[in-house]
Design a protein around this motif. Structure first.
Motif, PDB file in Angstrom:
ATOM      1  N   ASN A 136       0.737  -1.207   0.113  1.00 54.41           N
ATOM      2  CA  ASN A 136      -0.302   0.027  -0.137  1.00 54.41           C
ATOM      3  C   ASN A 136       0.800   1.393   0.082  1.00 54.41           C
ATOM      4  N   GLU A 146       5.583   0.329   3.153  1.00 53.43           N
ATOM      5  CA  GLU A 146       5.449  -1.146   3.127  1.00 53.43           C
ATOM      6  C   GLU A 146       6.302  -1.763   2.238  1.00 53.43           C
ATOM      7  N   ASP A 152      10.176  -1.999   3.698  1.00 53.51           N
ATOM      8  CA  ASP A 152      10.131  -2.913   4.516  1.00 53.51           C
ATOM      9  C   ASP A 152      10.303  -4.074   4.148  1.00 53.51           C
ATOM     10  N   ARG A 179      12.934  -7.323   4.264  1.00 53.73           N
ATOM     11  CA  ARG A 179      12.598  -8.682   4.739  1.00 53.73           C
ATOM     12  C   ARG A 179      12.833  -9.893   3.790  1.00 53.73           C
ATOM     13  N   VAL A 238       7.937   3.733   8.558  1.00 57.18           N
ATOM     14  CA  VAL A 238       7.967   2.643   9.730  1.00 57.18           C
ATOM     15  C   VAL A 238       9.285   2.188  10.399  1.00 57.18           C
ATOM     16  N   SER A 239       9.251   1.672  11.568  1.00 56.43           N
ATOM     17  CA  SER A 239      10.379   1.731  12.501  1.00 56.43           C
ATOM     18  C   SER A 239      11.681   1.139  11.844  1.00 56.43           C
ATOM     19  N   MET A 257       6.578 -18.930   5.621  1.00 58.05           N
ATOM     20  CA  MET A 257       5.697 -17.891   5.948  1.00 58.05           C
ATOM     21  C   MET A 257       4.918 -17.376   4.724  1.00 58.05           C
ATOM     22  N   TYR A 312       2.806 -14.525   2.905  1.00 60.31           N
ATOM     23  CA  TYR A 312       2.764 -13.031   2.692  1.00 60.31           C
ATOM     24  C   TYR A 312       1.510 -12.509   2.330  1.00 60.31           C
ATOM     25  N   PHE A 325      -4.996  -5.124   1.655  1.00 61.92           N
ATOM     26  CA  PHE A 325      -5.518  -4.134   0.446  1.00 61.92           C
ATOM     27  C   PHE A 325      -4.659  -4.252  -0.623  1.00 61.92           C
ATOM     28  N   ASN A 347      -2.190   3.655   6.154  1.00 53.54           N
ATOM     29  CA  ASN A 347      -2.902   3.094   4.814  1.00 53.54           C
ATOM     30  C   ASN A 347      -3.291   1.552   5.271  1.00 53.54           C
ATOM     31  N   SER A 348      -2.724   1.229   6.229  1.00 49.09           N
ATOM     32  CA  SER A 348      -3.200  -0.339   6.552  1.00 49.09           C
ATOM     33  C   SER A 348      -2.995  -0.413   7.959  1.00 49.09           C
ATOM     34  N   GLU A 406       0.790  -0.751   9.314  1.00 52.15           N
ATOM     35  CA  GLU A 406       1.394   0.886   9.570  1.00 52.15           C
ATOM     36  C   GLU A 406       0.987   1.403  10.559  1.00 52.15           C
ATOM     37  N   ASP A 440       2.396  -0.350  13.757  1.00 53.24           N
ATOM     38  CA  ASP A 440       3.959  -0.052  13.912  1.00 53.24           C
ATOM     39  C   ASP A 440       4.166   1.449  14.517  1.00 53.24           C
ATOM     40  N   HIS A 475       2.165  -7.320   9.147  1.00 54.94           N
ATOM     41  CA  HIS A 475       3.222  -7.907   8.440  1.00 54.94           C
ATOM     42  C   HIS A 475       4.428  -7.261   8.023  1.00 54.94           C
ATOM     43  N   VAL A 476       4.500  -5.926   8.752  1.00 56.80           N
ATOM     44  CA  VAL A 476       5.901  -5.492   8.556  1.00 56.80           C
ATOM     45  C   VAL A 476       6.734  -5.939   9.780  1.00 56.80           C
ATOM     46  N   SER A 477       8.120  -5.636   9.523  1.00 55.34           N
ATOM     47  CA  SER A 477       9.031  -6.418  10.310  1.00 55.34           C
ATOM     48  C   SER A 477       8.849  -6.235  11.682  1.00 55.34           C
ATOM     49  N   SER A 478       8.748  -5.017  12.188  1.00 55.33           N
ATOM     50  CA  SER A 478       8.391  -4.773  13.662  1.00 55.33           C
ATOM     51  C   SER A 478       7.322  -5.644  14.327  1.00 55.33           C
ATOM     52  N   ILE A 525       5.980  -8.444  13.013  1.00 55.49           N
ATOM     53  CA  ILE A 525       6.282 -10.117  12.943  1.00 55.49           C
ATOM     54  C   ILE A 525       6.927 -10.126  14.089  1.00 55.49           C
ATOM     55  N   LYS A 559       2.528 -15.403  13.495  1.00 55.58           N
ATOM     56  CA  LYS A 559       3.678 -15.341  12.353  1.00 55.58           C
ATOM     57  C   LYS A 559       4.862 -15.937  12.722  1.00 55.58           C
ATOM     58  N   PHE A 560       5.726 -15.673  13.840  1.00 54.66           N
ATOM     59  CA  PHE A 560       6.958 -16.093  14.053  1.00 54.66           C
ATOM     60  C   PHE A 560       7.044 -17.317  14.450  1.00 54.66           C
TER      61      PHE A 560
END
Lengths: 465, 465
Positions: A111, A115, A118, A122, A144-145, A306, A308, A312, B111-112, B115, B118, B143-146, B148, B154-155
């Protein structure tokens, strides 16, 4: 003219009450309220027109009728997730792939640029089994972080910024004001050797490189165009270390560079990244973004076991809009237009450089031209208009810049005939040393559309000024 | 009927070629191609109708005309970023705030759900100055790394999953099959005490708690409804340790629980989280999401000096769509409908529980009912239909479930009259012990819409079965 719901004063009051104070507006002392836009023009609540030089997201022009129609039509039919088959998704993937080197063939739809980047990390972590990321100084890759960690443009803003151990910052390959400049015999090799040194030092500590990530042209980082050959040499060093290359095209891709569809292609055909991320312009404002990678990287990612899933990402409406944007770029030859008008704008700005020894505190809003400053010292005027920007728009923008520069120089007693370029350069240098570096300011407090010395007017175009 | 661009075979072939293999489809052995949808019904390329029990994103019904109209109208006018003032943004923030306790007054538009969560972590880190996060077992937050890192759902899927040092996993407050069950005198306190123990152990290691994050009802984690009072007690422990509470309402909020607009409100008025994240349903499929927090947290975040800018977040089109969704929920009393039909569905499913000793390998696609299984053992049938789901839809879905269960039980020789609930329970228990735990399977390889023993049919509703 679109109706206002609230008076501007009330809009500002509600915004202060209910929207996070970290979310800045342009011209914070007197923000603009925009109620409609078309092509390269935006209109405020009084129906006053502004020439838009800053919306790189409205890539094919604000509210382009073909894009609006495609989105509306698909919204009426179906908008759901990608766990169902849909032709828009595969057709869009196929069309995107056709713009890229053949080995970049597998897409992930998300989106936002954040994203996308990030996910690129991964993919790199999973594919290489390594952890460390090399990024460029002043880089910005998202909010994002995980991306703030690799964005010096952001983490330098923090009072007690602590750089993550897995992040290594390489010098920005800026031959205009960087470590190695135009007078260096081989800046591409010199900058790439710095990356090699970083790798060697990481290895000495037992660390391993997963990826090198860079915008193909650094945007927020100062509109830096790396010397040709730089990415090839970096790729060799990084791949030798078992890492991969991520080209962030979120801000600079999609035909904006004029000669090519992707900015990484400026480096020559012998450079192919392992991952390309794209975003902002691809939906002309609709929230959508994409990661494209090679079959090998995609299969490694799958092998983790895993899934993905992005709720959206790749929905039929986003893909319909994405397809319409590609159609418009082609139909209206917007990449060609970017090249032609970009060259013309560069020529006009070169003339300005001759005329004006200094570029200072500019408030262009009053002139109804929306333009912003960026770069580590906020002293680069960033032209990133919709691609439908015309020669007349370029003339108008430069005319206003000229007026403002003349006013400022007059006020500062700097308005004098400049006879030679070298005298002008000397003047600029003296002025720079006198002023020194400005402290880093907040990335988007654009109420001062400033360009502090030394002056550079670099359009987001392939030609350097 | 919408035209197909490619034959289904070709769509599948292109998808295999150009879409990441980690992105799964439903019914992977014979995926469904959906070309249009309206309300709670989806239609394939042959115009065959499916009753949709799984699209919680199409919250007010697929392609709701009011939502489509609002989006199309705004796209025609203007779609740009939130650095310009716009009434849709502030109006939407105001409307969202009105659904929440007063102190949750500051919005960030993204947006999601990923996001949003996070950003929630970033807010917590900045506000508390601490790093550690407590999450629930089986949780999924994005689904962003922080995320997961904080999503055991997921993990745990990774072969060599390594839990980050700053992440602590608390037991899921599941009184049906968790550590403390319905027969426990005070499961809320017992589960909250486990969180307190985690905090004490973290402190002993010199670590500090930034936040406790949980879905107000665990969705993917098995449709777990925590005992009333649990969150209040957890909040007390976490706040005593200087941390804050994040309620993830991305999947379960926005009127779906029927009695309340937000699922955290099921815990009572004395529980107010510090941050609420929302997503999936709020745009009825349009990519949009939001984080709402208190003034204090927002001011802490601002004090870092770092701007928060999200290119697409809070754009006028997203906000127009968000406003239309809120209007439809109100106008059509969809929250009331969720309560009424939810209760009715629960009643029908209770009757099924009486009838069927076992719930097994179900393939509902053949019955034109789209329903999926989830939870740590993939043995919970997850009802998450659009909120316009009717009594007749509930009857149809349960009728088909009944047919399938009868068939399976007959084939397994399990179809016998069940005289008492306790006998049935004993039967289920025996069957469970015989089968043992299934290995964890991929979250969305839904080609088997399975529900392994022991059987639970929990609608995403407030009433337990």
């Amino acid at each position: 003219m679109a109706a206002e719901i609230f008076e501007k004063r009330k809009t500002i009051e509600l915004r202060k009450k209910h929207v996070g104070p970290s979310c800045k507006v342009f011209f914070s002392h007197d923000p603009i309220k925009i109620v409609r836009a078309r092509g390269q023009y935006m209109y405020n609540e009084k129906d006053e027109r502004f020439l838009d030089c800053i919306n790189n997201v409205a890539h094919v022009g604000h509210s382009h009728p073909d894009v609006v129609k495609a989105g509306a039509k698909q919204m009426e039919l179906l908008n759901t997730n990608s766990r169902f088959l849909h032709d828009n998704l595969v057709q869009y993937a196929q069309r995107l792939q056709a713009t890229l080197p053949e080995k970049l063939s597998v897409c992930y739809f998300v989106n936002s640029g954040s994203e996308a980047n990030d996910l690129a990390l991964r993919l790199a972590w999973q594919h290489t089994g390594h952890k460390d990321i090399i990024t460029l100084d002043n880089a910005y890759h998202g909010h994002v972080s995980s991306l703030i960690d690799i964005s010096p443009y952001k983490f330098h803003q923090l009072a007690n910024a602590e750089q993550s151990q897995h992040v290594h910052v390489a010098p920005s390959p800026d031959i205009y004001r960087g470590k190695y400049r135009e007078d260096h015999p081989d800046p591409a090799t010199a900058y790439a050797d710095d990356v090699q040194d970083i790798i060697a030092k990481a290895h000495a500590k037992g660390r391993k490189i997963a990826a090198f990530i860079a915008e193909s042209l650094q945007s927020c980082g100062g509109q830096v165009i790396p010397p040709v050959g730089y990415f090839q040499k970096v790729a060799q060093h990084v791949r030798n270390a078992g890492g991969i290359i991520i080209a962030d095209e979120v801000q600079v891709g999609f035909g904006r560079v004029g000669t090519h569809f992707w900015a990484f292609q400026l480096q020559g055909e012998d450079f192919v990244p392992d991952i390309v991320t794209m975003g902002k312009p691809i939906g002309n404002g609709h929230p959508m973004s994409c990661v494209v990678t090679t079959r090998e990287v995609a299969e490694s990612f799958k092998s983790s076991g895993m899934e993905y899933f992005n709720t959206f990402g790749g929905n039929p409406v986003s893909c319909a809009i994405g397809l319409a944007v590609l159609d418009v770029i082609e139909k209206e030859d917007l990449q060609g237009n970017a090249l032609r008008v970009g060259n013309y704008l560069t020529q006009l700005l070169e003339e300005q450089k001759e005329k004006h020894p200094l570029v200072g505190d500019i408030r262009l809003k009053e002139q109804h031209i929306l333009l912003s400053a960026d770069g580590p010292h906020r002293n680069v005027l960033k032209f990133k208009p919709p691609l439908c920007f015309s020669r007349e728009d370029a003339e108008l923008a430069v005319e206003k810049i000229d007026l403002i520069l003349a006013d400022i120089e007059k006020a500062l007693g700097l308005h004098m005939p400049v006879t030679t370029e070298s005298e002008m350069r000397a003047k600029r240098k003296a002025s720079y040393e006198e002023n020194g570096d400005r402290p880093h300011t907040n990335g988007s407090d654009h109420h001062n559309l400033i360009s502090n010395p030394p002056p550079t007017l670099k359009p987001t175009k392939r030609i350097r000024t």
